[in-house]
Design a protein around this motif. Sequence first.
Motif, mmCIF file in Angstrom:
data_model
loop_
_atom_site.group_PDB
_atom_site.id
_atom_site.type_symbol
_atom_site.label_atom_id
_atom_site.label_comp_id
_atom_site.label_asym_id
_atom_site.label_seq_id
_atom_site.Cartn_x
_atom_site.Cartn_y
_atom_site.Cartn_z
ATOM 1 N N THR A 13 0.851 -1.184 0.000
ATOM 2 C CA THR A 13 0.000 0.000 0.000
ATOM 3 C C THR A 13 0.888 1.236 0.000
ATOM 4 N N TYR A 14 0.555 2.183 -0.873
ATOM 5 C CA TYR A 14 1.343 3.399 -1.013
ATOM 6 C C TYR A 14 0.454 4.631 -0.886
ATOM 7 N N HIS A 15 1.005 5.663 -0.287
ATOM 8 C CA HIS A 15 0.378 6.986 -0.263
ATOM 9 C C HIS A 15 1.123 7.800 -1.314
ATOM 10 N N LEU A 16 0.402 8.219 -2.358
ATOM 11 C CA LEU A 16 0.987 8.980 -3.455
ATOM 12 C C LEU A 16 0.412 10.394 -3.455
ATOM 13 N N VAL A 17 1.265 11.369 -3.696
ATOM 14 C CA VAL A 17 0.833 12.768 -3.774
ATOM 15 C C VAL A 17 1.580 13.422 -4.934
ATOM 16 N N TRP A 18 0.849 14.179 -5.743
ATOM 17 C CA TRP A 18 1.497 14.994 -6.767
ATOM 18 C C TRP A 18 0.713 16.279 -6.942
ATOM 19 N N VAL A 19 1.413 17.290 -7.435
ATOM 20 C CA VAL A 19 0.839 18.637 -7.482
ATOM 21 C C VAL A 19 0.706 19.129 -8.916
ATOM 22 N N THR A 20 -0.175 20.107 -9.079
ATOM 23 C CA THR A 20 -0.301 20.756 -10.376
ATOM 24 C C THR A 20 0.946 21.605 -10.622
ATOM 25 N N LYS A 21 1.215 21.864 -11.885
ATOM 26 C CA LYS A 21 2.358 22.696 -12.257
ATOM 27 C C LYS A 21 2.195 24.068 -11.602
ATOM 28 N N TYR A 22 3.236 24.532 -10.955
ATOM 29 C CA TYR A 22 3.265 25.824 -10.252
ATOM 30 C C TYR A 22 2.223 25.900 -9.127
ATOM 31 N N ARG A 23 1.741 24.733 -8.676
ATOM 32 C CA ARG A 23 0.710 24.640 -7.622
ATOM 33 C C ARG A 23 -0.512 25.495 -7.960
ATOM 34 N N ALA A 58 -7.565 21.379 -4.656
ATOM 35 C CA ALA A 58 -7.439 22.410 -5.689
ATOM 36 C C ALA A 58 -6.139 22.310 -6.479
ATOM 37 N N ASP A 59 -5.021 22.027 -5.801
ATOM 38 C CA ASP A 59 -3.734 22.034 -6.498
ATOM 39 C C ASP A 59 -2.924 20.751 -6.340
ATOM 40 N N HIS A 60 -3.535 19.690 -5.841
ATOM 41 C CA HIS A 60 -2.810 18.421 -5.765
ATOM 42 C C HIS A 60 -3.744 17.234 -5.561
ATOM 43 N N ILE A 61 -3.159 16.046 -5.691
ATOM 44 C CA ILE A 61 -3.883 14.784 -5.589
ATOM 45 C C ILE A 61 -3.265 13.954 -4.469
ATOM 46 N N HIS A 62 -4.118 13.305 -3.690
ATOM 47 C CA HIS A 62 -3.693 12.287 -2.724
ATOM 48 C C HIS A 62 -4.343 10.981 -3.125
#
Length: 145
Positions: A13-23, A58-62
Amino acid sequence: MFIKTRTNVYRTTYHLVWVTKYRKPIFIDEASRQAMKSILREIAERNDITIFEMEVVADHIHMVVSFPPHNSISSVMKALKGPSAREWFKQFPATKELLWGGALWSGSYFASTVGDVSQAIVLEYVQNQLTDYNSGRPRRDSSPG
């Protein structure tokens, strides 16, 4: 939860997070958040990724996910980020104008394994992103020094 395939049983199981360009705040309303969730669910299904929990801020995904152990984290992130951006821009082409260079996602990401003991805490954290965690950003400490 164990996942069984023809050749193995695993619990990764992994917790992944990534953000939009320039947040940039792109997913600013419920409709846009739901659209991105739908896109990510379809991509996950095609790539044998099990989603336990997901929140679009608004500016990222979990995401809290599991995938077969023969897949690397970087290949899973590539499978999620690239196709999701392409599909997003098909559905919401005006979004490109908000982003310099036309990229939806920043090139980086966060990935962490989730142990049995802490998985409930991570799931609750992701579930409560929009209500308890200041839209996913750390609260400012107003105490002196």
